[in-house]
Design an enzyme around this catalytic site. Structure first.
Site, PDB file in Angstrom:
ATOM      1  N   GLY A  14      15.062  -2.735   1.224  1.00 60.25           N
ATOM      2  CA  GLY A  14      15.756  -2.980  -0.041  1.00 60.25           C
ATOM      3  C   GLY A  14      15.356  -4.232  -0.796  1.00 60.25           C
ATOM      4  O   GLY A  14      16.161  -4.780  -1.551  1.00 60.25           O
ATOM      5  N   ASN A  16      13.192  -4.480  -3.288  1.00 67.85           N
ATOM      6  CA  ASN A  16      13.188  -4.169  -4.730  1.00 67.85           C
ATOM      7  C   ASN A  16      14.614  -4.034  -5.256  1.00 67.85           C
ATOM      8  O   ASN A  16      14.908  -4.445  -6.385  1.00 67.85           O
ATOM      9  CB  ASN A  16      12.384  -2.904  -5.001  1.00 67.85           C
ATOM     10  CG  ASN A  16      10.897  -3.191  -5.078  1.00 67.85           C
ATOM     11  OD1 ASN A  16      10.429  -3.834  -6.007  1.00 67.85           O
ATOM     12  ND2 ASN A  16      10.153  -2.760  -4.062  1.00 67.85           N
ATOM     13  N   ARG A  67      18.407  20.796   2.089  1.00 68.28           N
ATOM     14  CA  ARG A  67      18.121  19.787   1.070  1.00 68.28           C
ATOM     15  C   ARG A  67      19.109  19.912  -0.083  1.00 68.28           C
ATOM     16  O   ARG A  67      19.559  18.926  -0.658  1.00 68.28           O
ATOM     17  CB  ARG A  67      16.702  19.973   0.533  1.00 68.28           C
ATOM     18  CG  ARG A  67      15.690  19.213   1.331  1.00 68.28           C
ATOM     19  CD  ARG A  67      14.301  19.340   0.747  1.00 68.28           C
ATOM     20  NE  ARG A  67      13.354  18.962   1.753  1.00 68.28           N
ATOM     21  CZ  ARG A  67      12.935  17.705   1.970  1.00 68.28           C
ATOM     22  NH1 ARG A  67      13.348  16.725   1.211  1.00 68.28           N
ATOM     23  NH2 ARG A  67      12.095  17.445   2.937  1.00 68.28           N
ATOM     24  N   MET A  92      12.907   7.300   0.607  1.00 70.20           N
ATOM     25  CA  MET A  92      11.844   8.069   1.265  1.00 70.20           C
ATOM     26  C   MET A  92      12.208   9.535   1.480  1.00 70.20           C
ATOM     27  O   MET A  92      11.933  10.098   2.526  1.00 70.20           O
ATOM     28  CB  MET A  92      11.501   7.426   2.611  1.00 70.20           C
ATOM     29  CG  MET A  92      11.082   5.981   2.529  1.00 70.20           C
ATOM     30  SD  MET A  92       9.662   5.725   1.475  1.00 70.20           S
ATOM     31  CE  MET A  92       8.374   6.296   2.566  1.00 70.20           C
ATOM     32  N   ASN A 109      11.221   5.302 -10.581  1.00 67.85           N
ATOM     33  CA  ASN A 109      10.750   5.017  -9.223  1.00 67.85           C
ATOM     34  C   ASN A 109       9.714   3.904  -9.295  1.00 67.85           C
ATOM     35  O   ASN A 109       9.033   3.757 -10.306  1.00 67.85           O
ATOM     36  CB  ASN A 109      10.104   6.276  -8.619  1.00 67.85           C
ATOM     37  CG  ASN A 109       9.601   6.029  -7.208  1.00 67.85           C
ATOM     38  OD1 ASN A 109      10.304   5.463  -6.380  1.00 67.85           O
ATOM     39  ND2 ASN A 109       8.370   6.434  -6.929  1.00 67.85           N
ATOM     40  N   HIS A 111       6.293   2.441  -7.331  1.00 66.16           N
ATOM     41  CA  HIS A 111       5.280   2.873  -6.381  1.00 66.16           C
ATOM     42  C   HIS A 111       4.229   1.766  -6.232  1.00 66.16           C
ATOM     43  O   HIS A 111       3.792   1.197  -7.233  1.00 66.16           O
ATOM     44  CB  HIS A 111       4.622   4.170  -6.880  1.00 66.16           C
ATOM     45  CG  HIS A 111       3.578   4.677  -5.929  1.00 66.16           C
ATOM     46  ND1 HIS A 111       3.902   5.298  -4.739  1.00 66.16           N
ATOM     47  CD2 HIS A 111       2.221   4.608  -5.966  1.00 66.16           C
ATOM     48  CE1 HIS A 111       2.778   5.607  -4.097  1.00 66.16           C
ATOM     49  NE2 HIS A 111       1.750   5.194  -4.821  1.00 66.16           N
ATOM     50  N   ASP A 147       5.245  10.937  -6.998  1.00 64.12           N
ATOM     51  CA  ASP A 147       4.542   9.814  -7.633  1.00 64.12           C
ATOM     52  C   ASP A 147       3.827  10.210  -8.915  1.00 64.12           C
ATOM     53  O   ASP A 147       2.734   9.701  -9.224  1.00 64.12           O
ATOM     54  CB  ASP A 147       3.581   9.145  -6.629  1.00 64.12           C
ATOM     55  CG  ASP A 147       4.314   8.642  -5.398  1.00 64.12           C
ATOM     56  OD1 ASP A 147       5.472   8.225  -5.540  1.00 64.12           O
ATOM     57  OD2 ASP A 147       3.749   8.693  -4.289  1.00 64.12           O
ATOM     58  N   ALA A 175       4.643  -8.739  -6.959  1.00 63.48           N
ATOM     59  CA  ALA A 175       4.547  -8.217  -8.333  1.00 63.48           C
ATOM     60  C   ALA A 175       5.632  -7.168  -8.580  1.00 63.48           C
ATOM     61  O   ALA A 175       6.225  -7.114  -9.664  1.00 63.48           O
ATOM     62  CB  ALA A 175       3.153  -7.627  -8.569  1.00 63.48           C
ATOM     63  N   GLU A 176       5.895  -6.330  -7.584  1.00 60.64           N
ATOM     64  CA  GLU A 176       6.937  -5.295  -7.740  1.00 60.64           C
ATOM     65  C   GLU A 176       8.276  -5.925  -8.099  1.00 60.64           C
ATOM     66  O   GLU A 176       9.024  -5.394  -8.923  1.00 60.64           O
ATOM     67  CB  GLU A 176       7.101  -4.505  -6.429  1.00 60.64           C
ATOM     68  CG  GLU A 176       5.940  -3.600  -6.094  1.00 60.64           C
ATOM     69  CD  GLU A 176       6.208  -2.794  -4.820  1.00 60.64           C
ATOM     70  OE1 GLU A 176       7.312  -2.253  -4.670  1.00 60.64           O
ATOM     71  OE2 GLU A 176       5.304  -2.712  -3.972  1.00 60.64           O
TER      72      GLU A 176
HETATM   73  C1  GRF Z   1       7.964  -0.703  -1.987  1.00 59.66           C
HETATM   74  O1  GRF Z   1       6.637  -1.091  -1.766  1.00 59.66           O
HETATM   75  C2  GRF Z   1       8.041   0.386  -3.018  1.00 59.66           C
HETATM   76  O2  GRF Z   1       7.050   0.286  -3.995  1.00 59.66           O
HETATM   77  C3  GRF Z   1       7.805   1.628  -2.173  1.00 59.66           C
HETATM   78  O3  GRF Z   1       8.461   1.379  -0.967  1.00 59.66           O
HETATM   79  C4  GRF Z   1       8.563  -0.037  -0.756  1.00 59.66           C
HETATM   80  C5  GRF Z   1      10.018  -0.328  -0.605  1.00 59.66           C
HETATM   81  O4  GRF Z   1      10.246  -1.652  -0.252  1.00 59.66           O
HETATM   82  N1  GRF Z   1       8.254   2.797  -2.884  1.00 59.66           N
HETATM   83  P1  GRF Z   1      11.697  -2.273  -0.381  1.00 59.66           P
HETATM   84  O5  GRF Z   1      12.629  -1.372   0.439  1.00 59.66           O
HETATM   85  O6  GRF Z   1      12.076  -2.293  -1.818  1.00 59.66           O
HETATM   86  O7  GRF Z   1      11.609  -3.641   0.203  1.00 59.66           O
END
Ligand code: GRF
Length: 218
Positions: A14, A16, A67, A92, A109, A111, A147, A175-176
């Protein structure tokens, strides 16, 4: 200011999610995080969200026979929280067309690659193997195929000599953490709009100078 109500979907640590929660603390930020939902009961991000005072929900996909049943619960939980926009952040779980359609243009999302290069897993390893000199990350609207979807924002990260997937991945992650809050701000403020597969930016943005990798000056 009326803030857009955002629900974050996670499956893991978590980081991000935390960057979005922190950004949304600012009074002038156009979005508020109203719920964090994890499909894994032991996701590390759940505690971080709780510590930040955000309501969390666990919807363990293993407890649902199909699902569709899992997604019906997810949808209901998002509706109950009054969510207007979903931010997937390390979520995921593949989503079916039914869910993706219901949230079309209302789900982002992040990526860890410059899409459309390297969709899927192990992006840093694959980028190094292919020898790209510029890698990075992307925030995009979600479409059925994994994606894919209209791109809102990207950050480029130069590959450096001696990089390993871990070193490169750490710089991309940094960067994210800047990119996602930036992209959410653009969407929530209405500066970015999506029309079918087109993204419109308003007002027009300045074009920054290109990133050279290796740099022009040795
Ligand atoms: C990140 O690299 C995101 O881009 C990818 O999964 C990772 C998640 O990391 N989809 P976090 O759980 O946000 O630390």
């Amino acid at each position: 200011m009326k803030k857009m109500r955002v629900g974050i979907l996670i499956s893991g640590r978590g980081s991000n999610m935390v960057s979005l929660i922190n950004a949304a603390r600012a009074s002038d930020y156009p979005a508020e995080i109203v719920t964090v939902i994890s499909n894994r009961p032991n996701a590390g991000g759940l505690k971080l969200a709780q510590d930040a005072g955000i309501a969390t929900v666990v919807i363990d996909h293993k407890l649902y026979a199909t699902r569709m049943a899992f997604e019906a619960k997810l949808h209901q939980s998002l509706r109950d929280a009054g969510v207007e926009l979903i931010c997937s952040a390390g979520f995921m779980r593949m989503l079916t067309g039914g869910f993706v359609d219901r949230w079309k243009n209302r789900q982002l999302n992040i990526h860890p690659s410059l899409l459309p290069a390297f969709p899927g897993l192990d992006t840093h390893e694959r980028a190094l193997r292919e020898g790209v000199r510029i890698h990075g990350c992307t925030v995009h609207f979600v479409r059925l195929e994994m994606d894919t979807g209209p791109i809102v924002a990207q950050a480029a990260v130069a590959v450096q000599p001696g990089d390993t997937p871990e070193l490169l991945g750490a710089r991309v992650l940094e960067a994210e953490h800047k990119l996602y809050p930036h992209a959410l701000r653009l969407v929530a403020s209405g500066a970015v709009r999506v029309n079918e597969e087109d993204i419109r930016f308003a007002p027009p943005t300045d074009t920054p100078s290109p990133l050279f990798s290796p740099p022009l000056k040795p």
